[in-house]
Design a protein around this motif. Sequence first.
Motif, PDB file in Angstrom:
ATOM      1  N   PHE A  97     -28.991 -42.595  86.629  1.00 17.37           N
ATOM      2  CA  PHE A  97     -29.930 -41.527  86.286  1.00 17.37           C
ATOM      3  C   PHE A  97     -29.326 -40.504  85.331  1.00 17.37           C
ATOM      4  CE2 PHE A  97     -32.234 -37.533  87.570  1.00 17.37           C
ATOM      5  CZ  PHE A  97     -33.356 -37.831  86.832  1.00 17.37           C
ATOM      6  N   LEU A 153     -36.980 -39.774  84.495  1.00 18.82           N
ATOM      7  CA  LEU A 153     -37.304 -40.598  85.667  1.00 18.82           C
ATOM      8  C   LEU A 153     -38.052 -41.854  85.264  1.00 18.82           C
ATOM      9  CD1 LEU A 153     -38.340 -38.403  88.698  1.00 18.82           C
ATOM     10  CD2 LEU A 153     -36.451 -39.980  88.487  1.00 18.82           C
ATOM     11  N   TYR A 179     -42.750 -43.203  90.240  1.00 16.37           N
ATOM     12  CA  TYR A 179     -42.299 -42.243  91.260  1.00 16.37           C
ATOM     13  C   TYR A 179     -42.428 -42.850  92.644  1.00 16.37           C
ATOM     14  CZ  TYR A 179     -42.713 -38.844  87.498  1.00 16.37           C
ATOM     15  OH  TYR A 179     -42.597 -38.187  86.321  1.00 16.37           O
ATOM     16  N   LEU A 182     -39.653 -45.263  93.137  1.00 16.73           N
ATOM     17  CA  LEU A 182     -38.369 -44.617  93.393  1.00 16.73           C
ATOM     18  C   LEU A 182     -38.265 -44.188  94.850  1.00 16.73           C
ATOM     19  CD1 LEU A 182     -37.747 -42.464  90.232  1.00 16.73           C
ATOM     20  CD2 LEU A 182     -36.402 -44.358  91.050  1.00 16.73           C
TER      21      LEU A 182
END
Lengths: 250, 89
Positions: free
Chosen positions: A122, A177, B71, B74
């Motif tokens: 990340f 993300l 999302y 994740l």
Amino acid sequence: MHISDFLKGSPDGIDVKGPGVLCSFEICGITINLTETVVISWGIILAVTLLLLWLTHDLKTNHISKRQVAAEWIVTTVYGLVEDAMGKRWRWFAPYIGALFTFSITGSLVSMIGLRSVTADFNAPLAWALITFVLIHGTNIRTNGIGGYLKGYVDPVPVMLPINILSEASTPVSMSLRHFGNVVSGMVITSLLYFALSVVTKSIGVAFLTIGIPAVLSLYFDLFSGFMQAFVFIMLTMAYISNADGRNEA
Amino acid sequence: MDNNEMARAIVLGASALGAGTAMIAGIGPGIGEGFAVGKACESIGRQPESSGAVTRTMFIGCAVAESTGIYGLLVALLLMFANPFINKL
């Protein structure tokens, strides 16, 4: 091996790990970890630099070589893309966009030679997104002045202040993300598939399933997804930066 | 089975359920991207000469629409591979 073993999975199971720490040292009380990501990134930077040096040495104006044609094609493509997406005024932005795209796509594709994807950590997409974030706000301040920039937060009514701050702060988070999630999901799904195929192979004893099937998925998850995310990342960067300027001309 | 082991089992089971439930987030992007691609096909059918620009814009839009799904993914991955609750026992 029986079918019940298949349902139980293998004894070692699936473990998805973060990038390994190769060595760590301390500077001024701060521990700095030298991770796989950092080392592979430096490798990529070195490789790309050498490639570009090879592509751009000994340039001529006539009787150009194939090597020079390739180099010119890369430069004109990147400049054309930036002019299309941001307008002629932003032509000087092309090197940043080109570097970002190259780093992102090589960082994703490095998994094809067995190394760990840089973008599956990340920290890497976050760093790029933060650079873009600084550029967005820098552009905004440079065009509108610090007063105009701050005024943008209480626009159209001061009640909107928290919402505006939140939406600005969410930009780098969502950008990084998205990139990270895509790459890491590909990595996890591929490792799940390898695991499943190896278990099936063990139970029937013939290794015909492990040939070909992983290659097709790898084509999608590594090549297509890596290219797409790099492209989306630079397109969003360009859109945000040219929007931050406020003057809407093409 | 002692108490601690029981609690661990409950946390692991609930995490697996949570990971599955988090992937319901995949429905939204699926429907949305389906609409987007359908509209893109329509507009390419109407104006085949602009297919390049339409495809490019569609891919960007799809990638942006995908972020909510990612999302969710994740969260599911976090629950499966880096469970934050198991250490709180």
